[in-house]
Design an enzyme around this catalytic site. Structure first.
Site, PDB file in Angstrom:
ATOM      1  N   ARG A   1      29.171 105.632  43.092  1.00  0.00           N
ATOM      2  CA  ARG A   1      29.712 104.411  43.203  1.00  0.00           C
ATOM      3  C   ARG A   1      29.494 103.235  42.294  1.00  0.00           C
ATOM      4  O   ARG A   1      30.297 102.359  41.975  1.00  0.00           O
ATOM      5  CB  ARG A   1      29.235 103.688  44.844  1.00  0.00           C
ATOM      6  CG  ARG A   1      29.908 102.414  44.917  1.00  0.00           C
ATOM      7  CD  ARG A   1      29.553 102.106  46.546  1.00  0.00           C
ATOM      8  NE  ARG A   1      30.065 101.045  46.903  1.00  0.00           N
ATOM      9  CZ  ARG A   1      29.337 100.137  47.314  1.00  0.00           C
ATOM     10  NH1 ARG A   1      28.213  99.715  47.028  1.00  0.00           N
ATOM     11  NH2 ARG A   1      30.096  98.921  47.771  1.00  0.00           N
TER      12      ARG A   1
ATOM     13  N   ILE B   1      34.562  95.395  46.263  1.00  0.00           N
ATOM     14  CA  ILE B   1      34.622  96.918  46.516  1.00  0.00           C
ATOM     15  C   ILE B   1      34.073  96.944  47.953  1.00  0.00           C
ATOM     16  O   ILE B   1      33.089  96.354  48.122  1.00  0.00           O
ATOM     17  CB  ILE B   1      33.593  97.720  45.686  1.00  0.00           C
ATOM     18  CG1 ILE B   1      33.618  99.428  45.901  1.00  0.00           C
ATOM     19  CG2 ILE B   1      32.199  97.240  45.469  1.00  0.00           C
ATOM     20  CD1 ILE B   1      32.854 100.090  44.662  1.00  0.00           C
ATOM     21  N   SER B   2      34.503  97.750  48.945  1.00  0.00           N
ATOM     22  CA  SER B   2      34.212  97.774  50.397  1.00  0.00           C
ATOM     23  C   SER B   2      32.863  98.088  50.477  1.00  0.00           C
ATOM     24  O   SER B   2      32.303  98.991  49.649  1.00  0.00           O
ATOM     25  CB  SER B   2      35.069  98.605  51.100  1.00  0.00           C
ATOM     26  OG  SER B   2      36.441  98.379  51.145  1.00  0.00           O
ATOM     27  N   GLN B   3      32.239  97.901  51.614  1.00  0.00           N
ATOM     28  CA  GLN B   3      30.588  98.113  51.962  1.00  0.00           C
ATOM     29  C   GLN B   3      30.827  99.931  51.995  1.00  0.00           C
ATOM     30  O   GLN B   3      31.567 100.173  52.777  1.00  0.00           O
ATOM     31  CB  GLN B   3      30.657  97.543  53.074  1.00  0.00           C
ATOM     32  CG  GLN B   3      28.992  97.786  53.625  1.00  0.00           C
ATOM     33  CD  GLN B   3      28.801  97.184  55.118  1.00  0.00           C
ATOM     34  OE1 GLN B   3      29.737  96.209  55.584  1.00  0.00           O
ATOM     35  NE2 GLN B   3      27.891  97.548  55.811  1.00  0.00           N
ATOM     36  N   PRO B   4      29.972 100.517  51.684  1.00  0.00           N
ATOM     37  CA  PRO B   4      29.724 102.123  51.928  1.00  0.00           C
ATOM     38  C   PRO B   4      30.109 102.556  53.250  1.00  0.00           C
ATOM     39  O   PRO B   4      30.827 103.178  53.567  1.00  0.00           O
ATOM     40  CB  PRO B   4      28.495 102.427  51.320  1.00  0.00           C
ATOM     41  CG  PRO B   4      28.227 101.524  50.307  1.00  0.00           C
ATOM     42  CD  PRO B   4      28.694 100.157  50.728  1.00  0.00           C
TER      43      PRO B   4
END
Ligand code: SAH
Length: 218
Positions: free
Chosen positions: A37, A63-66
């Site tokens: 990531r 970037i979206s949260q994992p």
């Protein structure tokens, strides 16, 4: 930047965090474990790459949260070879997770800066979507419909009718619906005219930019 043992160790820790939060699908966890990531983010934010947080990328997007990536991917129940439409390519991280799960991915981004950047990055990392489009996700890609699965990675004020129309019968769509805060919503298409809507939990995404001529579904 490289992918080192240290990064891999941090990803193993992240996997544990995601499991505790409810991401249990083995294939999804292993995709997150494999994908570096930090390479999808600005190098100066490298230290945040394996914390479970969303992060700025470019053009005021994130970037979206994992956890979100894992949870949305899990809800989709992807089987290898399925055709998946993604709205909001962003950094390409979620796109890569879908590809790693065996999906054939069609992805749309409406910020040109991000579209160009991610189009260059993904092949370098070994993740090639079937098609990447610079355009409006509200319209979907009717020329390639129907899709087995549809994922929207921005907060949609309404459920766009065009996307419902492009979902295969038996297909699933995962979409955060709402304005400032959204509800993660899972839609299944039972027949040509019949859709099932399941509201899962609260979430927060950057907004899906609207087009005024939209018709909604509730
Ligand atoms: N999946 C991405 C999330 C990026 S944030 C990642 O993990 O990096 C959401 C993205 O949706 C942003 O890049 C934003 O520009 C894009 N977006 C917003 N409205 C859109 C629209 N109408 N059509 C396509 N993309 C849109």
């Amino acid at each position: 930047m490289k992918d080192t043992f240290k990064h891999q160790g941090l990803r193993n820790r992240l996997i544990q965090v995601l499991q505790e939060k409810g991401v249990t699908d083995h294939a999804v966890l292993s995709a997150i474990k494999e994908i570096p990531r930090h390479l999808y983010m600005d190098p100066s934010f490298e230290q945040y790459a394996y914390q479970d947080v969303a992060f700025p990328i470019a053009a005021e997007q994130t970037i979206s949260q994992p956890y979100t990536v894992g949870f949305q991917s899990q809800l989709l129940e992807i089987k290898p070879g399925e055709k998946v439409l993604e709205i909001g390519t962003g950094s390409g991280y979620q796109t890569s997770v879908l590809i790693r799960l065996g999906a054939v991915v069609y992805t749309i981004e409406r910020q040109q800066e991000l579209y160009k950047k991610t189009q260059l990055l993904l092949p370098k990392l070994g993740y090639k979507p079937k098609y990447m489009y610079f355009g409006d996700g509200y319209k979907g890609l009717p020329q390639f419909a129907p899709f087995d699965k549809i994922i929207v990675t921005c907060g949609a004020p309404i459920i766009p009718r065009a996307l419902l129309a492009q979902l295969k019968i038996g297909g699933r769509m995962v979409i955060p619906v709402g304005d400032a805060q959204q509800m993660m919503t899972l839609i299944t298409r039972n027949s040509a005219k019949e859709f099932d809507k399941q509201i899962i939990e609260e979430c927060a995404f950057v907004p899906m930019l609207t087009d005024k001529s939209l018709k909604s579904f509730s």
